[in-house]
Write a protein that holds these residues in place. Structure first.
Motif, PDB file in Angstrom:
ATOM      1  N   SER A  16      34.299  35.051 -55.854  1.00 34.83           N
ATOM      2  CA  SER A  16      35.421  34.036 -55.122  1.00 34.83           C
ATOM      3  C   SER A  16      35.682  34.425 -53.810  1.00 34.83           C
ATOM      4  O   SER A  16      36.353  33.603 -53.006  1.00 34.83           O
ATOM      5  N   LEU A  17      35.385  35.776 -53.241  1.00 33.32           N
ATOM      6  CA  LEU A  17      36.278  36.458 -52.272  1.00 33.32           C
ATOM      7  C   LEU A  17      35.498  35.994 -50.982  1.00 33.32           C
ATOM      8  O   LEU A  17      34.173  36.592 -50.837  1.00 33.32           O
ATOM      9  N   PRO A  18      35.796  35.164 -50.133  1.00 30.64           N
ATOM     10  CA  PRO A  18      34.790  34.731 -48.772  1.00 30.64           C
ATOM     11  C   PRO A  18      34.416  35.673 -48.109  1.00 30.64           C
ATOM     12  O   PRO A  18      33.437  35.952 -47.529  1.00 30.64           O
ATOM     13  N   PHE A  19      35.668  36.676 -47.769  1.00 34.66           N
ATOM     14  CA  PHE A  19      35.513  37.766 -46.510  1.00 34.66           C
ATOM     15  C   PHE A  19      34.502  38.801 -47.220  1.00 34.66           C
ATOM     16  O   PHE A  19      33.802  39.388 -46.383  1.00 34.66           O
ATOM     17  N   LEU A  20      34.751  39.253 -48.410  1.00 36.14           N
ATOM     18  CA  LEU A  20      33.777  39.991 -49.135  1.00 36.14           C
ATOM     19  C   LEU A  20      32.407  39.600 -48.989  1.00 36.14           C
ATOM     20  O   LEU A  20      31.520  40.504 -48.524  1.00 36.14           O
ATOM     21  N   ASP A  21      32.035  38.330 -49.276  1.00 37.45           N
ATOM     22  CA  ASP A  21      31.053  37.842 -49.367  1.00 37.45           C
ATOM     23  C   ASP A  21      30.402  37.885 -47.678  1.00 37.45           C
ATOM     24  O   ASP A  21      29.346  38.399 -47.447  1.00 37.45           O
TER      25      ASP A  21
ATOM     26  N   ARG B 163      40.745  44.188 -47.079  1.00 37.88           N
ATOM     27  CA  ARG B 163      42.012  44.885 -48.025  1.00 37.88           C
ATOM     28  C   ARG B 163      42.843  43.712 -48.443  1.00 37.88           C
ATOM     29  O   ARG B 163      43.292  43.869 -49.614  1.00 37.88           O
ATOM     30  N   LEU B 164      43.157  43.043 -47.490  1.00 39.74           N
ATOM     31  CA  LEU B 164      44.249  41.906 -47.851  1.00 39.74           C
ATOM     32  C   LEU B 164      43.667  41.033 -48.556  1.00 39.74           C
ATOM     33  O   LEU B 164      44.478  40.455 -49.749  1.00 39.74           O
ATOM     34  N   GLU B 165      42.358  40.684 -48.868  1.00 40.31           N
ATOM     35  CA  GLU B 165      41.527  39.691 -49.677  1.00 40.31           C
ATOM     36  C   GLU B 165      41.586  40.439 -51.239  1.00 40.31           C
ATOM     37  O   GLU B 165      41.998  39.910 -52.051  1.00 40.31           O
ATOM     38  N   LEU B 166      41.234  41.675 -51.117  1.00 39.16           N
ATOM     39  CA  LEU B 166      41.224  42.470 -52.365  1.00 39.16           C
ATOM     40  C   LEU B 166      42.536  42.514 -53.025  1.00 39.16           C
ATOM     41  O   LEU B 166      42.458  42.636 -54.316  1.00 39.16           O
TER      42      LEU B 166
ATOM     43  N   ASN C 199      35.384  49.762 -38.239  1.00 42.41           N
ATOM     44  CA  ASN C 199      36.006  48.555 -37.949  1.00 42.41           C
ATOM     45  C   ASN C 199      37.390  48.201 -38.704  1.00 42.41           C
ATOM     46  O   ASN C 199      37.289  47.772 -39.664  1.00 42.41           O
ATOM     47  N   PHE C 200      38.481  48.808 -37.994  1.00 43.84           N
ATOM     48  CA  PHE C 200      39.800  48.775 -38.884  1.00 43.84           C
ATOM     49  C   PHE C 200      40.228  47.637 -39.121  1.00 43.84           C
ATOM     50  O   PHE C 200      40.732  47.215 -40.118  1.00 43.84           O
ATOM     51  N   GLU C 201      39.917  46.518 -38.179  1.00 45.32           N
ATOM     52  CA  GLU C 201      40.439  45.118 -38.373  1.00 45.32           C
ATOM     53  C   GLU C 201      39.844  44.287 -39.476  1.00 45.32           C
ATOM     54  O   GLU C 201      40.311  43.637 -40.156  1.00 45.32           O
ATOM     55  N   VAL C 202      38.547  44.650 -39.428  1.00 41.37           N
ATOM     56  CA  VAL C 202      37.711  44.202 -40.550  1.00 41.37           C
ATOM     57  C   VAL C 202      38.050  44.690 -41.832  1.00 41.37           C
ATOM     58  O   VAL C 202      38.246  43.911 -42.937  1.00 41.37           O
ATOM     59  N   LEU C 203      38.304  45.916 -41.773  1.00 45.23           N
ATOM     60  CA  LEU C 203      38.700  46.671 -43.183  1.00 45.23           C
ATOM     61  C   LEU C 203      40.082  46.188 -43.402  1.00 45.23           C
ATOM     62  O   LEU C 203      40.454  45.854 -44.865  1.00 45.23           O
TER      63      LEU C 203
ATOM     64  N   ILE D 231      31.865  47.740 -53.580  1.00 42.90           N
ATOM     65  CA  ILE D 231      32.816  47.726 -52.456  1.00 42.90           C
ATOM     66  C   ILE D 231      34.314  47.551 -53.052  1.00 42.90           C
ATOM     67  O   ILE D 231      35.191  48.276 -52.466  1.00 42.90           O
ATOM     68  N   VAL D 232      34.501  46.757 -53.916  1.00 38.62           N
ATOM     69  CA  VAL D 232      35.963  46.462 -54.535  1.00 38.62           C
ATOM     70  C   VAL D 232      36.453  47.603 -55.107  1.00 38.62           C
ATOM     71  O   VAL D 232      37.624  48.124 -54.671  1.00 38.62           O
TER      72      VAL D 232
END
Length: 505
Positions: free
Chosen positions: A357-362, A340-343, A332-336, A465-466
């Protein structure tokens, strides 16, 4: 010819044995008939459910129980009978919440969960005894401690940044295809044992191939769970009669694990005696708290029993979850890209609070816990003697009740398209929808007996994951399989997932 006294004795014993068997069978028939009558208003998942457990045992043995329950619940409603005196529940209010947050006791099923001949937190039956043991362990597993502990940070940095990431750099350089699930289990084993025993006393599964091979022992032990929990008497009888119900490798795996854990406990105990300094490890804390009541020969095996359970759960569950996170991000490249943008907003050394505090990682983690639960259960409870009301039915005391995590997580009214991995469902949900989803998400259970290590597991998985996706890509290869088993534990089929490791583009 007059009968001898010996022949009279044998005849009497045989007659008494026959009477005992007949009484036992009549008692069982009476109990089943009585219970069937008291549960007659509840739909039967199978025509034989009120009279025999054979159908349910077949489903468990073939790892098709959860799918069968889910189909039956869709057809018949939230409360169904699956065996004599046994119900499956698939509703939260007046159902799961009542059972698991309402003080329903654990029963016979849990008596097989012993290490070194001692019970540990998961298997302790009476709620009062469980609460006493939990109070001893909880401070080290509380969210406040896990999120703020410098020792936890040091452990994660040591295992992930100093052991795993250098390994991944080598794999990326060589364009390697790796059994990533085995490596994830090794990493989680090293983190878990460092947390339990302190840095310096932990395992080294990541870097030592001989140590890593011990993961097979834990896999063999898990393979025997059906027999040990559902048919323990048969297992013991076959063992005494030398009937090979379970392989020698499986039977000896339990002893080998006990030996391994005992060695780590002894090493830690010796280091405590030598340093004579306060030690923050869970082993030291539990040893100190149990000593006043268990001084003597019971102390060491009681502490070791708890450590062994934490080792099994602490490495298996998180490893399964991060393995399936890696699988899904690989396709799922779009999810990745969004992850990545959030990280990229994190600095080089993010704190636990930064990561939390990272909502998309959550969302990525929550959706993986939902779609690929590591512990599927079901984990039965006994209805109190006074009886209870579940789903509008009056249930007599002593009835066994349980919920399938697979069924809860696949409720399409709460999770539309439940078979799909969709992290966005957690982002797009309204406050009310999110509240409902959280109620139905049961990856760590609920109530006073929910998984005590949930906060630690979440920090381990998010930090993992991070660390990985800040530097690397994982790619699908021809050998990659997403297939999951559906027994008590939801591990990848054959305990293997192959992925390619590449340096981030």
């Amino acid at each position: 010819m007059m009968p001898t006294s010996n022949s009279i004795t044998y005849q009497l014993v045989a007659w008494l044995a026959a009477v005992a068997v007949v009484c036992y069978l009549l008692n069982n028939i009476w109990n089943i008939t009585t219970q069937a009558s008291s549960l007659s208003a509840i739909p039967n998942a199978h025509f034989s459910a009120p009279y025999s457990r054979l159908w349910l045992l077949y489903l468990k043995a073939t790892e098709t129980e959860h799918h069968a329950r889910e189909r039956a619940h869709r057809r018949l409603g939230p409360i169904i009978q699956i065996a004599p005196k046994e119900l499956s529940v698939n509703c939260i209010e007046n159902g799961v919440k009542t059972i698991y947050s309402g003080g329903f006791e654990k029963g016979e099923w849990y008596k097989g969960f012993v290490n070194y001949g001692k019970s540990f937190l998961f298997g302790i039956g009476p709620n009062k005894l469980h609460a006493e043991r939990k109070r001893m362990l909880f401070p080290m597993f509380s969210n406040s401690y896990v999120q703020t502990s410098s020792e936890v940070t040091k452990i994660l940095d040591t295992i992930l940044l100093e052991r795993l990431i250098p390994q991944m750099k080598m794999w990326a350089l060589n364009q390697s295809v790796v059994d990533i699930h085995r490596e994830n289990k090794a990493a989680m084993m090293d983190i878990t044992t460092a947390y339990l025993f302190g840095l310096g006393n932990q395992t080294n599964f990541l870097l030592d191939p001989k140590e890593k091979n011990k993961l097979t022992l834990f896999e063999q032990a898990v393979s025997a769970l059906f027999w040990m929990t559902e048919l323990p008497t048969l297992v013991k009888l076959c063992y005494l009669l030398r009937i090979p119900l379970l392989s020698t490798e499986v039977l000896t795996s339990f002893q080998s694990i006990e030996t391994m854990v005992a060695e780590v406990c002894d090493r830690t105990k010796q280091s405590l005696l030598e340093t004579k300094k306060p030690h923050t490890s869970l082993y030291a804390q539990l040893q100190e708290k149990l000593e006043p009541t268990l001084a003597g020969p019971d102390l060491d095996p009681s502490v070791a029993a708890e450590m062994m359970d934490n080792i099994q759960a602490g490495h298996e569950g998180p490893a399964i979850t991060v393995t399936y996170v890696m699988c899904e991000l690989s396709r799922n490249f779009e999810v990745l890209s969004r992850l990545r943008l959030e990280l990229s907003s994190l600095d080089a050394h993010p704190t636990a609070q930064d990561i939390e505090s990272l909502p998309f990682l959550d969302a990525v983690l929550l959706e993986t816990l939902r779609r690929y639960p590591a512990a599927l259960g079901p984990f039965p409870r006994n209805v109190p003697l006074k009886g209870s009301n579940l789903g509008g039915f009056d249930i007599p005391g002593g009835t066994i009740v349980s919920a399938s995590i697979y069924c809860l997580h696949n409720n399409s009214a709460v999770f539309p398209n439940p078979e799909r991995w969709l992290p966005d469902r957690w982002i797009a949900a309204s406050a009310e929808q999110r509240k409902s989803m959280n109620k139905w998400l049961w990856a760590f259970g609920t109530g006073s007996r929910m998984c005590i290590g949930s906060h630690l597991a979440i920090r381990m998985m998010k930090t993992f994951i991070v660390a990985v996706y800040s530097e690397f890509d994982t790619v699908i290869v021809p050998e990659t399989s997403f297939k999951q088993t559906y027994g008590l534990i939801g591990a990848p089929v054959d305990n293997k997932v192959m992925l390619g490791i590449r340096k981030q583009m």
